[in-house]
Design a protein around this motif. Structure first.
Motif, short mmCIF file in Angstrom:
data_model
loop_
_atom_site.label_atom_id
_atom_site.label_comp_id
_atom_site.label_asym_id
_atom_site.label_seq_id
_atom_site.Cartn_x
_atom_site.Cartn_y
_atom_site.Cartn_z
N VAL A 94 0.85 -1.20 0.00
CA VAL A 94 0.00 0.00 0.00
C VAL A 94 0.88 1.24 0.00
N PRO A 95 0.35 2.36 -0.47
CA PRO A 95 1.12 3.62 -0.42
C PRO A 95 1.44 4.00 1.02
N VAL A 96 2.50 4.73 1.22
CA VAL A 96 2.88 5.16 2.56
C VAL A 96 1.79 6.05 3.14
N GLY A 97 1.58 5.96 4.44
CA GLY A 97 0.54 6.73 5.11
C GLY A 97 0.06 5.99 6.35
N THR A 98 -0.97 6.53 6.96
CA THR A 98 -1.54 5.92 8.16
C THR A 98 -2.85 5.23 7.82
N TYR A 99 -3.03 4.03 8.39
CA TYR A 99 -4.20 3.21 8.09
C TYR A 99 -4.85 2.71 9.38
N ASN A 100 -6.16 2.49 9.29
CA ASN A 100 -6.90 1.80 10.34
C ASN A 100 -7.20 0.40 9.82
N VAL A 101 -6.81 -0.60 10.60
CA VAL A 101 -7.07 -1.99 10.23
C VAL A 101 -8.09 -2.55 11.21
N SER A 102 -9.20 -3.07 10.70
CA SER A 102 -10.27 -3.56 11.58
C SER A 102 -10.71 -4.95 11.17
N SER A 103 -11.27 -5.67 12.14
CA SER A 103 -11.77 -7.02 11.88
C SER A 103 -12.87 -7.33 12.89
N HIS A 104 -13.65 -8.36 12.60
CA HIS A 104 -14.75 -8.72 13.51
C HIS A 104 -15.28 -10.10 13.18
N THR A 105 -16.09 -10.63 14.08
CA THR A 105 -16.80 -11.87 13.84
C THR A 105 -17.58 -11.76 12.54
N PRO A 106 -17.64 -12.82 11.72
CA PRO A 106 -18.45 -12.74 10.49
C PRO A 106 -19.89 -12.34 10.80
N GLY A 107 -20.48 -11.52 9.95
CA GLY A 107 -21.85 -11.08 10.16
C GLY A 107 -21.91 -9.73 10.83
N THR A 108 -23.12 -9.36 11.24
CA THR A 108 -23.39 -8.04 11.81
C THR A 108 -23.68 -8.15 13.30
N LEU A 109 -23.16 -7.20 14.07
CA LEU A 109 -23.46 -7.14 15.49
C LEU A 109 -24.91 -6.72 15.69
N GLU A 110 -25.72 -7.59 16.30
CA GLU A 110 -27.13 -7.31 16.58
C GLU A 110 -27.32 -7.00 18.06
N LYS A 111 -28.44 -6.37 18.37
CA LYS A 111 -28.75 -6.04 19.76
C LYS A 111 -28.80 -7.31 20.61
N GLN A 112 -29.45 -8.36 20.10
CA GLN A 112 -29.57 -9.63 20.82
C GLN A 112 -29.05 -10.75 19.94
N MET A 113 -28.15 -11.57 20.49
CA MET A 113 -27.55 -12.67 19.73
C MET A 113 -27.47 -13.91 20.61
N THR A 114 -27.16 -15.03 19.99
CA THR A 114 -27.02 -16.28 20.73
C THR A 114 -25.57 -16.66 20.97
N ALA A 115 -24.65 -15.83 20.50
CA ALA A 115 -23.22 -16.13 20.64
C ALA A 115 -22.44 -14.83 20.79
N PRO A 116 -21.23 -14.91 21.32
CA PRO A 116 -20.41 -13.69 21.44
C PRO A 116 -20.06 -13.12 20.07
N TYR A 117 -19.88 -11.82 20.03
CA TYR A 117 -19.44 -11.13 18.82
C TYR A 117 -18.18 -10.35 19.17
N TYR A 118 -17.12 -10.58 18.41
CA TYR A 118 -15.83 -9.94 18.68
C TYR A 118 -15.50 -8.93 17.59
N SER A 119 -14.90 -7.82 18.00
CA SER A 119 -14.47 -6.82 17.02
C SER A 119 -13.28 -6.04 17.58
N GLY A 120 -12.51 -5.47 16.66
CA GLY A 120 -11.37 -4.67 17.08
C GLY A 120 -10.75 -3.95 15.92
N ASP A 121 -9.91 -2.97 16.22
CA ASP A 121 -9.19 -2.24 15.17
C ASP A 121 -7.91 -1.68 15.77
#
Length: 434
Positions: A94-121
């Motif tokens: 990638v070109p030189v510069g500053t970047y934000n790298v993010s990742s998360h559990t597949p799918g969308t974070l919902e208000k109510q779920m049956t399993a943990p949802y992980y995310s970070g950047d």
């Protein structure tokens, strides 16, 4: 607007967006290759301490999607999306510069779920001819809530409605239909400092006990400097229901015992509850409010943006009467002309939601049952003692008609009447921005 025109415009928009993405990609390819560096990306998960030693399922971060987005001025048009970590190259240039790298559990974070949802950047600065290794640490974004019934509670009560409310547009609801509820993974959002538990329960002797208590994270019996007052992802709550009995063995109240395990701690601590029904001495219950009480618990009014995709996943009204429900009449006031046009043509078993036409009675309404079946619900039946009205089933219509007019909202007016002629009414309002 005719549906054929809507489809044509939607198709044109898709081609326009695709063209923009191609333009951005080509622009990136014209960047001076001498001013580039490389990124080697990895993803790891930081589980709450209490889950690392017991019954925590393996998490395959190779399935997590990755987004690399430029944040400094020279690269702020660059966005690289990868469907999974496994599919992306060992390193990317990638070109030189500053970047934000993010990742998360597949799918969308919902208000109510049956399993943990992980995310970070994480942020990373790319320098010329240098390969930078980046590990995105994903933490749990939602919290585990487990409701338990004591044997005394199950023995003492034949029916109940319990709601766990964090003040948002949606509340958790429990009834006697499931005596062993599974844990729920709940997203608190921002600035939730208190949770309210509302209970209406009918004893096996026919008396009704009602209770409303609140607990706050700040009141936990032990706290830690790094733990704030807001409920956050990674917290684990256990709420245990029991009973209070008089000296004669009569059930006079309900105990709510709440414990919390903080994300970075292995031991749970108690959170005391407070409420109007805290008393020095228990009292005998009043006669069954089924002889006249009607409950209508509406969600908080909602404001959201269509373009930002912030519409709530649901909005439920909780309705109850021990005497049995006779009518649930709903009238709707439209917040824009487009939704008004839909309401003019929308009938439910021949009834209209327009106030001038008398509204729609939801009781045993087949057309309404077909509508809410899309969200896994049914129409209420004559004589039911409780019903959860999924107002969110209307959000599809609301989103189709766009933003509400300035100063206006979509208003759902609800009037509940029970078999004793007692009533309750309220209004739920929805404001939509573009």
């Amino acid at each position: 607007m005719k549906f054929t025109h809507i489809i044509t415009l939607s198709t044109a928009a898709m081609f326009f967006l695709a063209s923009c993405e191609m333009k951005n990609e080509l622009t990136g390819s014209l960047t001076d290759k001498a001013d580039t560096g490389a990124l080697e990306l990895g993803v790891s998960v930081k589980q709450p301490v209490s889950q690392t030693r017991a019954d925590a399922s393996d998490i395959d971060t190779n399935t997590f999607p990755i987004t690399v987005k430029g944040t400094s001025a020279e690269v702020d048009t660059i966005v690289r999306n990868y469907n999974t970590l496994a599919e992306m190259p060992a390193s990317i240039t990638v070109p030189v510069g500053t970047y934000n790298v993010s990742s998360h559990t597949p799918g969308t974070l919902e208000k109510q779920m049956t399993a943990p949802y992980y995310s970070g950047d994480t942020e990373v600065t790319v320098t010329k001819d240098i390969t930078s290794s980046v590990n995105v640490v994903c933490r749990m974004a939602n919290s585990r809530i487990q409701l338990n019934y004591g044997e005394d509670f199950k023995k003492a009560f034949s029916e109940w409605i319990i709601t766990i409310d964090d003040g948002s547009e949606m509340a958790l609801s429990y009834t006697q239909e499931n005596l062993n509820p599974e844990a729920v993974y709940w997203y608190f959002g921002d600035n939730v400092t208190a949770i309210k538990v509302n209970i209406t329960a009918k004893t096996t002797a026919g008396n009704t006990v009602t209770q409303s208590q609140t607990f706050r994270k700040a009141d936990a019996s032990e706290n830690y400097e790094e733990v704030g007052d807001n409920f956050t992802g990674g917290d684990a709550l256990q709420i245990n229901m029991g009973t209070v009995e008089s000296a004669t063995g009569t059930v006079t109240g309900i105990t709510i015992n709440t414990h919390i395990t903080f994300e970075d701690e292995s031991e749970s601590v108690e959170i005391p509850t407070t409420g109007d029904d805290d008393k020095d001495e228990p009292e005998e219950p009043t006669p069954d409010p089924g002889e006249g009480a009607v409950t209508l618990d509406l969600p908080a009014d909602v404001t959201y943006s269509i373009s930002e995709g912030t519409a709530p996943s649901s909005a439920d009204a909780y309705i109850a009467s021990e005497a049995g429900l006779d009518k649930i009449v709903v009238t709707i006031t439209a917040g824009n002309d487009a939704f008004q046009a839909i309401l003019v043509d929308l009938t439910m078993d021949g009834q209209s939601f327009l106030a001038e036409n008398g509204g729609v009675d939801l009781i045993d309404n087949a057309d309404f049952g077909n509508l809410v079946s899309t969200v896994g619900s049914t129409a209420p039946k004559d004589g039911d003692t409780s019903y959860k009205f999924p107002i969110g089933a209307f959000f599809t219509f609301l989103n189709m008609t766009g933003a509400t007019d300035p100063g206006k909202q979509h208003e759902f007016h609800i009037t509940v009447t029970d078999k004793n002629g007692e009533t309750a009414n309220g209004v739920f309002k929805v404001t939509i921005n573009e």
